[in-house]
Design an enzyme around this catalytic site. Structure first.
Site, PDB file in Angstrom:
ATOM      1  N   ASN A  61       0.432  -1.097   0.031  1.00  0.00           N
ATOM      2  CA  ASN A  61      -0.293  -0.109   0.236  1.00  0.00           C
ATOM      3  C   ASN A  61       1.052   1.666   0.241  1.00  0.00           C
ATOM      4  OD1 ASN A  61       0.269  -0.699   2.779  1.00  0.00           O
ATOM      5  ND2 ASN A  61      -0.755   0.217   3.557  1.00  0.00           N
ATOM      6  N   GLU A  81       0.315   4.875   0.745  1.00  0.00           N
ATOM      7  CA  GLU A  81      -0.445   6.354   0.955  1.00  0.00           C
ATOM      8  C   GLU A  81      -0.308   7.439   0.715  1.00  0.00           C
ATOM      9  OE1 GLU A  81      -0.973   5.055   5.276  1.00  0.00           O
ATOM     10  OE2 GLU A  81      -2.000   3.551   4.985  1.00  0.00           O
ATOM     11  N   CYS A 101      -3.836   0.737  -2.661  1.00  0.00           N
ATOM     12  CA  CYS A 101      -3.813  -1.112  -1.774  1.00  0.00           C
ATOM     13  C   CYS A 101      -2.432  -1.456  -2.317  1.00  0.00           C
ATOM     14  CB  CYS A 101      -5.123  -1.217  -1.744  1.00  0.00           C
ATOM     15  SG  CYS A 101      -6.017  -0.819  -0.915  1.00  0.00           S
ATOM     16  N   GLU A 144      -2.837  -4.682  -3.674  1.00  0.00           N
ATOM     17  CA  GLU A 144      -3.869  -5.636  -4.202  1.00  0.00           C
ATOM     18  C   GLU A 144      -3.279  -4.705  -6.028  1.00  0.00           C
ATOM     19  OE1 GLU A 144      -4.740  -5.087  -1.469  1.00  0.00           O
ATOM     20  OE2 GLU A 144      -6.349  -6.756  -0.470  1.00  0.00           O
ATOM     21  N   CYS A 188      -9.747  -5.088   0.514  1.00  0.00           N
ATOM     22  CA  CYS A 188     -11.393  -4.677   0.244  1.00  0.00           C
ATOM     23  C   CYS A 188     -12.324  -4.513  -0.403  1.00  0.00           C
ATOM     24  CB  CYS A 188     -10.873  -2.640   0.588  1.00  0.00           C
ATOM     25  SG  CYS A 188     -10.041  -2.186  -0.816  1.00  0.00           S
ATOM     26  N   CYS A 237     -10.385  -3.309  -4.315  1.00  0.00           N
ATOM     27  CA  CYS A 237      -9.816  -4.431  -4.619  1.00  0.00           C
ATOM     28  C   CYS A 237     -10.381  -5.585  -5.266  1.00  0.00           C
ATOM     29  CB  CYS A 237      -8.518  -5.171  -3.162  1.00  0.00           C
ATOM     30  SG  CYS A 237      -7.097  -3.691  -3.336  1.00  0.00           S
TER      31      CYS A 237
HETATM   32  N1  THU Z   1      -5.242  -1.572   2.014  1.00  0.00           N
HETATM   33  C1  THU Z   1      -4.101  -2.453   1.434  1.00  0.00           C
HETATM   34  O1  THU Z   1      -3.383  -2.758   0.578  1.00  0.00           O
HETATM   35  N2  THU Z   1      -5.178  -3.919   1.210  1.00  0.00           N
HETATM   36  C2  THU Z   1      -6.648  -4.385   1.516  1.00  0.00           C
HETATM   37  O2  THU Z   1      -7.532  -4.950   1.034  1.00  0.00           O
HETATM   38  C3  THU Z   1      -7.092  -3.101   2.744  1.00  0.00           C
HETATM   39  C4  THU Z   1      -6.734  -1.622   3.098  1.00  0.00           C
HETATM   40  C5  THU Z   1      -4.113  -0.552   3.054  1.00  0.00           C
HETATM   41  C6  THU Z   1      -5.002   0.798   2.811  1.00  0.00           C
HETATM   42  C7  THU Z   1      -4.297   1.695   3.938  1.00  0.00           C
HETATM   43  O3  THU Z   1      -2.803   1.771   3.092  1.00  0.00           O
HETATM   44  C8  THU Z   1      -4.269   1.178   5.137  1.00  0.00           C
HETATM   45  O4  THU Z   1      -4.304  -0.616   4.653  1.00  0.00           O
HETATM   46  C9  THU Z   1      -4.695   1.420   5.688  1.00  0.00           C
HETATM   47  O5  THU Z   1      -6.949   0.982   4.920  1.00  0.00           O
END
Ligand code: THU
Length: 145
Positions: free
Chosen positions: A53, A55, A64, A66, A97, A100
């Site tokens: 991920n 941000e 994310c 994925e 999520c 994803c």
């Molecule tokens: N996140 C992912 O990378 N993949 C997911 O399927 C769930 C959430 C990340 C997004 C964000 O940077 C952090 O987790 C908190 O939500």
């Protein structure tokens, strides 16, 4: 919720995928959530593609793990997912999520296994189809107008 935790499969073919997901999770850029996620995809060729991920201070611009792994797969010229692993430093294995799940469905058949793992060693297993029942897919675009 995910079922099949600790299935014998996990001792075998997913190990390299989980290791790749763990390694890339250490590269996550997650200064806001502090939640470091790694995803690894095995393409139909057998090659592994990883993503973390990333941000952004403008929160909705973050991506994310994925999505990063899928982008790496496509950049390598592969478009078929054979297996997925996701890992995070959470207490319980974290499922992908909603967004994803749709992204994975674009490249994975419903029976593709998704292994969810924690840094502490917990494991759970599900499939792309179980994560997104009733998925919106290309068949809906075949409209008679
Ligand atoms: N996140 C992912 O990378 N993949 C997911 O399927 C769930 C959430 C990340 C997004 C964000 O940077 C952090 O987790 C908190 O939500």
């Amino acid at each position: 919720m995910p079922s099949g935790a600790f299935s014998p499969r996990l001792l075998g073919m997913s190990k390299d995928l989980i290791e790749a997901a763990h390694a890339v999770s250490l590269k996550a850029h997650a200064p806001y959530s502090k939640f470091h996620v790694g995803a690894a995809i095995r393409g139909a060729s057998g090659a592994i593609y990883a993503g973390c991920n990333v941000e952004n201070v403008a929160y909705p611009e973050g991506t994310c793990a994925e999505a990063g792994a899928i982008a790496a797969m496509c950049a390598a010229g592969e478009y078929e997912i054979a297996e997925v692993a996701v890992i995070a430093g959470s207490d319980q294995p974290v499922p992908p999520c909603g967004g994803c799940r749709q992204k994975l469905s674009e490249f994975a058949k419903p029976d593709v296994i998704v292994t969810m793992a924690t840094h502490a060693g917990a494991r759970a297993e599900t499939t792309v189809g179980d994560l997104l029942p009733g998925a919106f897919d290309a068949s809906f675009l075949d409209m008679d107008t």
